[in-house]
Write a protein that holds these residues in place. Sequence first.
Motif, PDB file in Angstrom:
ATOM      1  N   ALA A 119      42.148  21.852  30.103  1.00 22.03           N
ATOM      2  CA  ALA A 119      41.850  21.188  31.370  1.00 22.03           C
ATOM      3  C   ALA A 119      41.752  22.191  32.519  1.00 22.03           C
ATOM      4  O   ALA A 119      42.289  23.298  32.460  1.00 22.03           O
ATOM      5  CB  ALA A 119      42.920  20.152  31.683  1.00 22.03           C
ATOM      6  N   SER A 120      41.040  21.772  33.562  1.00 25.63           N
ATOM      7  CA  SER A 120      40.873  22.597  34.763  1.00 25.63           C
ATOM      8  C   SER A 120      41.166  21.758  35.995  1.00 25.63           C
ATOM      9  O   SER A 120      40.933  20.541  36.016  1.00 25.63           O
ATOM     10  CB  SER A 120      39.450  23.148  34.860  1.00 25.63           C
ATOM     11  OG  SER A 120      39.134  23.953  33.744  1.00 25.63           O
ATOM     12  N   LEU A 121      41.678  22.403  37.036  1.00 22.28           N
ATOM     13  CA  LEU A 121      41.859  21.767  38.335  1.00 22.28           C
ATOM     14  C   LEU A 121      40.649  22.110  39.194  1.00 22.28           C
ATOM     15  O   LEU A 121      40.335  23.286  39.395  1.00 22.28           O
ATOM     16  CB  LEU A 121      43.141  22.263  39.002  1.00 22.28           C
ATOM     17  CG  LEU A 121      43.410  21.756  40.417  1.00 22.28           C
ATOM     18  CD1 LEU A 121      43.592  20.246  40.419  1.00 22.28           C
ATOM     19  CD2 LEU A 121      44.624  22.444  41.024  1.00 22.28           C
ATOM     20  N   VAL A 122      39.971  21.070  39.680  1.00 21.93           N
ATOM     21  CA  VAL A 122      38.779  21.262  40.497  1.00 21.93           C
ATOM     22  C   VAL A 122      39.104  20.797  41.916  1.00 21.93           C
ATOM     23  O   VAL A 122      39.478  19.640  42.122  1.00 21.93           O
ATOM     24  CB  VAL A 122      37.578  20.487  39.931  1.00 21.93           C
ATOM     25  CG1 VAL A 122      36.324  20.801  40.732  1.00 21.93           C
ATOM     26  CG2 VAL A 122      37.367  20.828  38.457  1.00 21.93           C
ATOM     27  N   PRO A 178      33.844  20.546  30.749  1.00 24.66           N
ATOM     28  CA  PRO A 178      32.853  20.943  31.768  1.00 24.66           C
ATOM     29  C   PRO A 178      31.405  20.825  31.297  1.00 24.66           C
ATOM     30  O   PRO A 178      30.524  20.503  32.102  1.00 24.66           O
ATOM     31  CB  PRO A 178      33.222  22.405  32.069  1.00 24.66           C
ATOM     32  CG  PRO A 178      34.644  22.537  31.650  1.00 24.66           C
ATOM     33  CD  PRO A 178      34.820  21.617  30.485  1.00 24.66           C
ATOM     34  N   GLU A 179      31.137  21.063  30.023  1.00 22.30           N
ATOM     35  CA  GLU A 179      29.760  21.038  29.542  1.00 22.30           C
ATOM     36  C   GLU A 179      29.184  19.625  29.496  1.00 22.30           C
ATOM     37  O   GLU A 179      27.957  19.460  29.436  1.00 22.30           O
ATOM     38  CB  GLU A 179      29.682  21.683  28.160  1.00 22.30           C
ATOM     39  CG  GLU A 179      30.044  23.171  28.163  1.00 22.30           C
ATOM     40  CD  GLU A 179      29.914  23.782  26.786  1.00 22.30           C
ATOM     41  OE1 GLU A 179      29.629  23.020  25.828  1.00 22.30           O
ATOM     42  OE2 GLU A 179      30.102  25.005  26.657  1.00 22.30           O
ATOM     43  N   SER A 180      30.052  18.592  29.517  1.00 25.79           N
ATOM     44  CA  SER A 180      29.581  17.208  29.433  1.00 25.79           C
ATOM     45  C   SER A 180      29.926  16.410  30.687  1.00 25.79           C
ATOM     46  O   SER A 180      29.834  15.187  30.679  1.00 25.79           O
ATOM     47  CB  SER A 180      30.190  16.514  28.202  1.00 25.79           C
ATOM     48  OG  SER A 180      29.855  17.195  27.013  1.00 25.79           O
ATOM     49  N   GLU A 181      30.293  17.091  31.745  1.00 23.09           N
ATOM     50  CA  GLU A 181      30.691  16.408  32.969  1.00 23.09           C
ATOM     51  C   GLU A 181      29.787  16.810  34.131  1.00 23.09           C
ATOM     52  O   GLU A 181      29.195  17.899  34.133  1.00 23.09           O
ATOM     53  CB  GLU A 181      32.153  16.725  33.311  1.00 23.09           C
ATOM     54  CG  GLU A 181      33.137  16.141  32.309  1.00 23.09           C
ATOM     55  CD  GLU A 181      34.558  16.612  32.534  1.00 23.09           C
ATOM     56  OE1 GLU A 181      35.489  15.846  32.240  1.00 23.09           O
ATOM     57  OE2 GLU A 181      34.735  17.767  33.005  1.00 23.09           O
ATOM     58  N   ARG A 203      24.431  15.129  43.047  1.00 24.54           N
ATOM     59  CA  ARG A 203      24.929  15.072  41.665  1.00 24.54           C
ATOM     60  C   ARG A 203      24.426  16.297  40.927  1.00 24.54           C
ATOM     61  O   ARG A 203      23.220  16.551  40.900  1.00 24.54           O
ATOM     62  CB  ARG A 203      24.433  13.789  41.005  1.00 24.54           C
ATOM     63  CG  ARG A 203      24.712  13.673  39.524  1.00 24.54           C
ATOM     64  CD  ARG A 203      24.154  12.367  38.970  1.00 24.54           C
ATOM     65  NE  ARG A 203      23.786  12.520  37.570  1.00 24.54           N
ATOM     66  CZ  ARG A 203      22.703  12.028  37.011  1.00 24.54           C
ATOM     67  NH1 ARG A 203      21.840  11.342  37.736  1.00 24.54           N
ATOM     68  NH2 ARG A 203      22.458  12.212  35.725  1.00 24.54           N
ATOM     69  N   TYR A 204      25.337  17.085  40.348  1.00 27.43           N
ATOM     70  CA  TYR A 204      24.947  18.295  39.643  1.00 27.43           C
ATOM     71  C   TYR A 204      25.928  18.574  38.499  1.00 27.43           C
ATOM     72  O   TYR A 204      27.053  18.068  38.492  1.00 27.43           O
ATOM     73  CB  TYR A 204      24.886  19.496  40.598  1.00 27.43           C
ATOM     74  CG  TYR A 204      26.178  19.809  41.308  1.00 27.43           C
ATOM     75  CD1 TYR A 204      27.126  20.662  40.753  1.00 27.43           C
ATOM     76  CD2 TYR A 204      26.460  19.259  42.561  1.00 27.43           C
ATOM     77  CE1 TYR A 204      28.307  20.960  41.410  1.00 27.43           C
ATOM     78  CE2 TYR A 204      27.634  19.542  43.227  1.00 27.43           C
ATOM     79  CZ  TYR A 204      28.557  20.394  42.647  1.00 27.43           C
ATOM     80  OH  TYR A 204      29.735  20.681  43.296  1.00 27.43           O
ATOM     81  N   PRO A 205      25.527  19.388  37.496  1.00 30.58           N
ATOM     82  CA  PRO A 205      26.394  19.677  36.342  1.00 30.58           C
ATOM     83  C   PRO A 205      27.656  20.426  36.761  1.00 30.58           C
ATOM     84  O   PRO A 205      27.606  21.342  37.584  1.00 30.58           O
ATOM     85  CB  PRO A 205      25.513  20.539  35.431  1.00 30.58           C
ATOM     86  CG  PRO A 205      24.112  20.239  35.854  1.00 30.58           C
ATOM     87  CD  PRO A 205      24.171  19.984  37.335  1.00 30.58           C
TER      88      PRO A 205
END
Length: 497
Positions: free
Chosen positions: A285-288, A333-336, A349-351
């Motif tokens: 997991a990552s904190l964004v 991240p690759e699917s969000e 809206r962006y990857p």
Amino acid sequence: LEVSVSYNVMALDGQRPMQLGIRDVFEHFRAHRIEVIQRRTQYDLDRALERLHILEGYLAALDRLDETIATIRGSKDTEEARGALEQLLSIDATQAQAILDLKLQRLTGMQIQDIRDEHGDLTAKVEDLRDILARPERQTSIMRDELLNLSDQHATARGSEIDNSLSKVSAADLIPEEQVMLIGTRNGYLKRLPADAMSRQNRGTKGRSIIALDDDDVVTTFHSGNSHDYLLALTDQGQVHAVKAYDVPDTGLGNRGRHYRNIYEGLEGDVVAMLTVPDLDSEQASLVIFTAGGYVKRTALSAFSGAKRRGGVQGIRLNDDDLIVCARISSDPESEEIVMTASGSRAIRYPLDEARAIGRTSQGVRGIRLKDGESVLSAEIVHQDSLDTSHLMVVTRKGVGKATPLTDFRLQSRGGQGVTAHAPNKKSGEMVAAAVIGPGVDVVLFTDEGGANRVAGSAVPKNGRATAGSSIIRQGSVTNLLAVPATEDGSLPSNED
């Protein structure tokens, strides 16, 4: 162990009615069992002595068998034979009568040996019974063995496990898990409420007070999660602090709550964003973190494991004129994708993977390009699998709102200006808050007067990007909104509060 049973024991004690306590009950039961053992043993001893007395007469006759037979044959009747045997063998009338009643078949060699064996066994039994009556410790041992035997025969299997390792049970294990809402104010007060503390209302109602506010205070931060999750607090200085969500006091509806500094040790500055995570040591997991200036920063969650200690850890480097808007957790991240909204009624809206992972103390990268005077209102991470069922809900200061399908916002590259998300007019006012909602979600709108209105996500009007929407709350100025799990029954009460 949590069930209390009222047990009123009235019993006869020495022929007098008495109310007994639990110790008295056991003492009387023990005395009763000992008395039963004593009386039973005395009865067995009396019967054994009676039989032993007869056997001793048999043995006396067997030792002088020929004389005994001759005496019986020389007697005229039973009475004379009984008297003659008493004189010959020095026995009493009971023994003499028993000899006379003895069948001739008992005089074979085998039967004679049986009589001698029975006499020996019975002599040993008499000694044992007398020993029981003479020794209280043996009586107690017999009582214990009998109770254990009853337990083995009639006990049912235990339904719960008895564990002596009490140290394995912590205070956290005794706290129930539940969905909670965590609400903070500009003046630094934080409170926890169960997610179902607020029942749904129809859109357009006044809402209800869930937090008491001073005249100069407003709700600024909010989040929902599990009571056993870690509650991360991000301050306006970029520090990250962590406590368990259950450490935040539940003060009930309408109360102010506790100040942040009474919950987070060593906290400096104001808390501007919160979120919950199950585990701070996760490597995936990552904190964004999103800022009002349009920046986005992604860092591995494991880098914040020190947030539990006093003073927390640094989470982001902020420019002097920038501040944190919100923070989210990314697991794939690759699917969000990221959806950011700005005060100019725009959204982008962006990857997510376009915001590369960087260290804790860096500033981040630009997520949306803002015009002068604009700032980021909200940001959300959405998995690509839920895009078709998700909507971007926007709400204005006057309580007008709508929900627009996320697919209406074309996918762009990070750092663009975005597209129109709302068309303001005099009735609606400017857009002040936004959130991504999906199936099974309710929304809670907060006002500057401390009020809140919970509405089913399915009841929010569905409109296109370039529209204003419909009234959702009609008292006070809206400051923010929160998406929470829907209530179980999904009902909408008809009365207005």
